[in-house]
Design a protein around this motif. Sequence first.
Motif, PDB file in Angstrom:
ATOM      1  N   ALA A 106      21.000   1.628  30.380  1.00 22.71           N
ATOM      2  CA  ALA A 106      21.316   3.209  30.464  1.00 22.71           C
ATOM      3  C   ALA A 106      21.023   3.699  29.470  1.00 22.71           C
ATOM      4  O   ALA A 106      20.867   4.901  28.558  1.00 22.71           O
ATOM      5  CB  ALA A 106      21.919   3.170  31.463  1.00 22.71           C
ATOM      6  N   ARG A 107      21.579   2.789  28.324  1.00 24.32           N
ATOM      7  CA  ARG A 107      22.448   3.403  26.624  1.00 24.32           C
ATOM      8  C   ARG A 107      20.569   3.451  26.111  1.00 24.32           C
ATOM      9  O   ARG A 107      20.439   4.146  25.174  1.00 24.32           O
ATOM     10  CB  ARG A 107      23.123   3.053  25.924  1.00 24.32           C
ATOM     11  CG  ARG A 107      24.232   3.068  26.717  1.00 24.32           C
ATOM     12  CD  ARG A 107      25.407   2.399  25.476  1.00 24.32           C
ATOM     13  NE  ARG A 107      27.473   3.118  26.650  1.00 24.32           N
ATOM     14  CZ  ARG A 107      27.764   3.328  25.947  1.00 24.32           C
ATOM     15  NH1 ARG A 107      27.411   4.401  24.893  1.00 24.32           N
ATOM     16  NH2 ARG A 107      29.048   3.871  26.807  1.00 24.32           N
ATOM     17  N   THR A 108      20.457   2.288  25.973  1.00 24.55           N
ATOM     18  CA  THR A 108      19.228   1.930  25.075  1.00 24.55           C
ATOM     19  C   THR A 108      17.278   2.031  25.511  1.00 24.55           C
ATOM     20  O   THR A 108      16.804   2.038  24.784  1.00 24.55           O
ATOM     21  CB  THR A 108      19.430   0.083  25.062  1.00 24.55           C
ATOM     22  OG1 THR A 108      19.256   0.179  25.920  1.00 24.55           O
ATOM     23  CG2 THR A 108      20.658  -0.185  24.048  1.00 24.55           C
ATOM     24  N   GLY A 109      17.219   2.469  27.095  1.00 23.13           N
ATOM     25  CA  GLY A 109      16.305   2.472  27.792  1.00 23.13           C
ATOM     26  C   GLY A 109      15.547   1.222  27.905  1.00 23.13           C
ATOM     27  O   GLY A 109      14.633   0.789  27.721  1.00 23.13           O
ATOM     28  N   SER A 110      16.088  -0.446  27.311  1.00 21.32           N
ATOM     29  CA  SER A 110      14.922  -1.330  27.348  1.00 21.32           C
ATOM     30  C   SER A 110      14.628  -1.890  28.650  1.00 21.32           C
ATOM     31  O   SER A 110      15.648  -1.368  30.190  1.00 21.32           O
ATOM     32  CB  SER A 110      16.246  -2.629  26.913  1.00 21.32           C
ATOM     33  OG  SER A 110      16.952  -2.255  26.062  1.00 21.32           O
ATOM     34  N   THR A 111      13.767  -2.819  28.494  1.00 22.20           N
ATOM     35  CA  THR A 111      13.635  -3.067  30.298  1.00 22.20           C
ATOM     36  C   THR A 111      14.849  -4.119  30.392  1.00 22.20           C
ATOM     37  O   THR A 111      15.323  -5.238  29.068  1.00 22.20           O
ATOM     38  CB  THR A 111      12.788  -4.173  30.348  1.00 22.20           C
ATOM     39  OG1 THR A 111      11.389  -3.776  29.614  1.00 22.20           O
ATOM     40  CG2 THR A 111      12.425  -5.132  31.295  1.00 22.20           C
ATOM     41  N   LEU A 112      15.844  -4.427  31.995  1.00 21.13           N
ATOM     42  CA  LEU A 112      16.330  -5.047  32.355  1.00 21.13           C
ATOM     43  C   LEU A 112      15.774  -6.142  32.973  1.00 21.13           C
ATOM     44  O   LEU A 112      15.296  -5.252  34.370  1.00 21.13           O
ATOM     45  CB  LEU A 112      17.677  -4.312  32.676  1.00 21.13           C
ATOM     46  CG  LEU A 112      18.687  -5.213  33.449  1.00 21.13           C
ATOM     47  CD1 LEU A 112      18.584  -5.999  32.933  1.00 21.13           C
ATOM     48  CD2 LEU A 112      19.484  -4.228  33.836  1.00 21.13           C
ATOM     49  N   MET A 113      15.609  -7.489  33.246  1.00 15.95           N
ATOM     50  CA  MET A 113      15.086  -8.131  34.183  1.00 15.95           C
ATOM     51  C   MET A 113      16.601  -8.993  35.203  1.00 15.95           C
ATOM     52  O   MET A 113      17.199 -10.045  33.954  1.00 15.95           O
ATOM     53  CB  MET A 113      14.335  -8.999  34.326  1.00 15.95           C
ATOM     54  CG  MET A 113      13.742  -9.981  34.715  1.00 15.95           C
ATOM     55  SD  MET A 113      12.518 -11.126  33.793  1.00 15.95           S
ATOM     56  CE  MET A 113      12.221 -12.480  35.023  1.00 15.95           C
ATOM     57  N   SER A 114      16.441  -9.153  35.915  1.00 10.96           N
ATOM     58  CA  SER A 114      17.386 -10.219  36.416  1.00 10.96           C
ATOM     59  C   SER A 114      16.521 -10.884  37.311  1.00 10.96           C
ATOM     60  O   SER A 114      15.593 -11.388  37.395  1.00 10.96           O
ATOM     61  CB  SER A 114      18.562  -8.698  37.874  1.00 10.96           C
ATOM     62  OG  SER A 114      17.796  -8.818  38.942  1.00 10.96           O
ATOM     63  N   ASN A 115      17.548 -12.345  37.783  1.00 12.60           N
ATOM     64  CA  ASN A 115      17.550 -13.043  38.430  1.00 12.60           C
ATOM     65  C   ASN A 115      16.663 -14.078  37.299  1.00 12.60           C
ATOM     66  O   ASN A 115      15.442 -14.452  38.432  1.00 12.60           O
ATOM     67  CB  ASN A 115      17.008 -12.810  39.681  1.00 12.60           C
ATOM     68  CG  ASN A 115      16.954 -13.982  40.776  1.00 12.60           C
ATOM     69  OD1 ASN A 115      18.086 -14.741  41.119  1.00 12.60           O
ATOM     70  ND2 ASN A 115      16.286 -14.259  41.807  1.00 12.60           N
ATOM     71  N   ALA A 116      16.642 -14.146  36.375  1.00 13.57           N
ATOM     72  CA  ALA A 116      15.550 -15.332  35.348  1.00 13.57           C
ATOM     73  C   ALA A 116      15.652 -16.704  35.894  1.00 13.57           C
ATOM     74  O   ALA A 116      17.113 -17.095  35.950  1.00 13.57           O
ATOM     75  CB  ALA A 116      15.380 -14.996  34.325  1.00 13.57           C
ATOM     76  N   THR A 117      14.781 -17.385  36.311  1.00 18.18           N
ATOM     77  CA  THR A 117      14.228 -18.730  36.324  1.00 18.18           C
ATOM     78  C   THR A 117      14.574 -19.030  34.661  1.00 18.18           C
ATOM     79  O   THR A 117      14.877 -20.529  34.759  1.00 18.18           O
ATOM     80  CB  THR A 117      13.546 -19.564  37.107  1.00 18.18           C
ATOM     81  OG1 THR A 117      12.585 -19.023  37.341  1.00 18.18           O
ATOM     82  CG2 THR A 117      14.726 -18.764  38.988  1.00 18.18           C
ATOM     83  N   ASP A 118      13.833 -18.597  34.149  1.00 17.70           N
ATOM     84  CA  ASP A 118      12.596 -19.104  32.802  1.00 17.70           C
ATOM     85  C   ASP A 118      13.095 -17.905  31.459  1.00 17.70           C
ATOM     86  O   ASP A 118      12.100 -16.987  31.991  1.00 17.70           O
ATOM     87  CB  ASP A 118      11.744 -19.861  32.545  1.00 17.70           C
ATOM     88  CG  ASP A 118      11.920 -20.065  31.782  1.00 17.70           C
ATOM     89  OD1 ASP A 118      12.788 -21.001  30.588  1.00 17.70           O
ATOM     90  OD2 ASP A 118      10.484 -21.676  31.880  1.00 17.70           O
ATOM     91  N   VAL A 119      12.985 -18.723  30.797  1.00 17.95           N
ATOM     92  CA  VAL A 119      12.780 -17.723  29.592  1.00 17.95           C
ATOM     93  C   VAL A 119      12.077 -18.117  28.403  1.00 17.95           C
ATOM     94  O   VAL A 119      12.295 -19.234  27.904  1.00 17.95           O
ATOM     95  CB  VAL A 119      13.899 -16.716  28.742  1.00 17.95           C
ATOM     96  CG1 VAL A 119      13.802 -15.827  27.634  1.00 17.95           C
ATOM     97  CG2 VAL A 119      14.529 -17.034  29.291  1.00 17.95           C
TER      98      VAL A 119
END
Length: 319
Positions: A106-119
């Motif tokens: 909320a502060r940065t306006g970045s993309t937030l992805m949850s439940n990631a299985t790999d990066v």
Amino acid sequence: MPGVWVYADMAGVKVDRWAFELLTKARDLGASIAAVALGPGATEAATALGEHGAETVFASDDPVYVECVAQPAAHVLHELVKEHQPELILFGPTYGSRDVAGRLQARTGSTLMSNATDVLTTDYAQTQIFGGTQIVDVQLSGPNPKLIIARPKAFAAESSGGSGKVVPVEVTVPDELKKAKRVETHDEAAGGPKLEDAKVVISGGRGLQDQANFKLLQDLAAALGNAAVGASRAVVDAGWVPYAMQVGQTGKTVKPEVYIAVGISGATQHMVGMKEAKRIIAINKDKDAPIFSIADLGIVGDALKIVPQVTEAIRSRKG
């Protein structure tokens, strides 16, 4: 300091185990790695964080991060982000980590992805849907840092034998961010290994017919040793057992040596939380139950008769 950061949630005075898994994954991304640990024991935890790949550990032992809910940690993390400009921050699946991640987004306006299985890179990740039958590629856009919350046990923790440089966090937390405080915490007592750590997990479902019959699973777990008892969402929703025992998409993800599903039909939401067990045994009256499609061994029959017989056989063999 561009690179990959890991938010190391402090559970009590110990760093949460998920941080070590995330640091192990971060080493694959070919960037500088830092960890952020906030709360009592953070400085001491820097040694273990360094051993798993953190080159730098931003640490503060200030109890405000334990006494207050999420806001102080999100504020400090945001200030550190503005100063050092990381490309990606990885968060574990704990309630505290997810709370901080949401507030930071909320502060940065970045993309937030949850439940990631790999990066795979600092702006490319994957998740699984439809009970893990489909892999979805996710391109992360928008300003840095990208924020990712990983699925439980998505990665295996491995020590690299390194050491991290401790950088004390000297950010002041405004008084207005200290108003929401924890007034009490409760740790549920457990008589055996945690679900996430047990080599054998025995889970029960509606097929047990009554909550009192979970004692059959507890007896089997005691006979086996190093085994934990879990449950399907249906019996948790029915109030038979606490939520802490739930295995599945909205519960815990487990990867034991052996998973025994007793009276569980095998809804997709349940199977996503246990399908990566090395061996799966299913006991169910219904020969067409979906759980048999992923089972290494399937037993069609009355669990209330089969489980006591198995327990007695194990006890007899152990003498």
